[in-house]
Design a protein around this motif. Structure first.
Motif, PDB file in Angstrom:
ATOM      1  N   ASP A   1     -13.729 -70.921 -70.463  1.00 29.18           N
ATOM      2  CA  ASP A   1     -14.147 -70.264 -71.709  1.00 29.18           C
ATOM      3  C   ASP A   1     -15.383 -69.406 -71.474  1.00 29.18           C
ATOM      4  O   ASP A   1     -16.232 -69.723 -70.634  1.00 29.18           O
ATOM      5  N   HIS A   2     -15.465 -68.313 -72.248  1.00 29.66           N
ATOM      6  CA  HIS A   2     -16.606 -67.401 -72.174  1.00 29.66           C
ATOM      7  C   HIS A   2     -17.252 -67.239 -73.547  1.00 29.66           C
ATOM      8  O   HIS A   2     -16.575 -67.333 -74.569  1.00 29.66           O
TER       9      HIS A   2
ATOM     10  N   VAL B   1     -19.730 -67.637 -68.725  1.00 28.03           N
ATOM     11  CA  VAL B   1     -18.861 -68.816 -68.782  1.00 28.03           C
ATOM     12  C   VAL B   1     -19.595 -69.877 -69.598  1.00 28.03           C
ATOM     13  O   VAL B   1     -20.743 -70.209 -69.313  1.00 28.03           O
ATOM     14  N   SER B   2     -18.919 -70.377 -70.634  1.00 24.73           N
ATOM     15  CA  SER B   2     -19.542 -71.355 -71.520  1.00 24.73           C
ATOM     16  C   SER B   2     -18.967 -72.756 -71.345  1.00 24.73           C
ATOM     17  O   SER B   2     -19.469 -73.715 -71.935  1.00 24.73           O
TER      18      SER B   2
ATOM     19  N   ALA C   1     -27.078 -70.289 -63.309  1.00 28.80           N
ATOM     20  CA  ALA C   1     -25.832 -70.775 -63.907  1.00 28.80           C
ATOM     21  C   ALA C   1     -24.733 -69.730 -63.802  1.00 28.80           C
ATOM     22  O   ALA C   1     -23.592 -70.055 -63.461  1.00 28.80           O
ATOM     23  N   ASP C   2     -25.056 -68.474 -64.074  1.00 34.73           N
ATOM     24  CA  ASP C   2     -24.056 -67.402 -63.981  1.00 34.73           C
ATOM     25  C   ASP C   2     -23.506 -67.283 -62.565  1.00 34.73           C
ATOM     26  O   ASP C   2     -22.295 -67.125 -62.371  1.00 34.73           O
ATOM     27  N   ALA C   3     -24.376 -67.376 -61.562  1.00 30.68           N
ATOM     28  CA  ALA C   3     -23.918 -67.276 -60.168  1.00 30.68           C
ATOM     29  C   ALA C   3     -22.986 -68.436 -59.820  1.00 30.68           C
ATOM     30  O   ALA C   3     -21.925 -68.238 -59.219  1.00 30.68           O
ATOM     31  N   ILE C   4     -23.362 -69.630 -60.217  1.00 31.96           N
ATOM     32  CA  ILE C   4     -22.543 -70.809 -59.926  1.00 31.96           C
ATOM     33  C   ILE C   4     -21.209 -70.726 -60.663  1.00 31.96           C
ATOM     34  O   ILE C   4     -20.138 -70.959 -60.081  1.00 31.96           O
ATOM     35  N   LEU C   5     -21.254 -70.380 -61.948  1.00 28.41           N
ATOM     36  CA  LEU C   5     -20.031 -70.357 -62.755  1.00 28.41           C
ATOM     37  C   LEU C   5     -19.116 -69.190 -62.407  1.00 28.41           C
ATOM     38  O   LEU C   5     -17.891 -69.326 -62.453  1.00 28.41           O
ATOM     39  N   ASP C   6     -19.684 -68.054 -62.046  1.00 24.86           N
ATOM     40  CA  ASP C   6     -18.847 -66.924 -61.606  1.00 24.86           C
ATOM     41  C   ASP C   6     -18.145 -67.268 -60.292  1.00 24.86           C
ATOM     42  O   ASP C   6     -16.984 -66.914 -60.085  1.00 24.86           O
TER      43      ASP C   6
ATOM     44  N   ILE D   1      -8.014 -67.831 -68.822  1.00 24.99           N
ATOM     45  CA  ILE D   1      -9.382 -67.349 -68.987  1.00 24.99           C
ATOM     46  C   ILE D   1      -9.528 -66.912 -70.440  1.00 24.99           C
ATOM     47  O   ILE D   1      -8.828 -66.015 -70.902  1.00 24.99           O
ATOM     48  N   ASN D   2     -10.412 -67.578 -71.158  1.00 19.78           N
ATOM     49  CA  ASN D   2     -10.610 -67.280 -72.594  1.00 19.78           C
ATOM     50  C   ASN D   2     -11.926 -66.553 -72.813  1.00 19.78           C
ATOM     51  O   ASN D   2     -12.900 -66.833 -72.245  1.00 19.78           O
TER      52      ASN D   2
END
Length: 110
Positions: free
Chosen positions: A7-8, A13-14, A83-88, A109-110
């Protein structure tokens, strides 16, 4: 089959959820399940240990096959960047697995 959803919220990514088993091989020999497990557990550990984020994590530790992770909205810029780097990286890895093993994993992918 593993059902995975990512989810985004506002281009970040959330959260993500994983359910089911790949059944691509015998227990202990299933490379698809292993790949998804390692990627998801490493992602959770990275978010907690490297980025220092308190996550909502729900899993079925006894039976496996279920993991739900919710990432809070972050006001700390440094934590958000980490967080963005890890989640991407997680999302890219899941896309690669889903593309290579589409018979065993369904990724939304939402």
């Amino acid at each position: 089959m593993i059902k995975a959803s990512i989810d985004h919220f506002k281009n970040h990514v959330s959260g993500f959820k994983l359910t089911g088993h790949a059944d691509a091989g015998e227990y202990g020999q299933d490379i698809v399940c292993s790949a998804v497990s390692v990627l998801s557990i490493t992602t959770v550990n990275g978010l907690q240990e490297v980025a220092g984020i308190d996550l909502e994590v729900d899993s079925d530790d006894d039976n496996g096959g279920y993991l739900s992770v919710s990432i809070p909205v972050l006001s700390d810029a440094q934590k958000s960047i980490k967080a963005d780097a890890i989640l991407d990286t997680f999302e890219n890895g899941m896309k690669d697995i889903a593309e290579s093993y589409s018979k065993y994993i369904n990724l939304k992918i939402n």
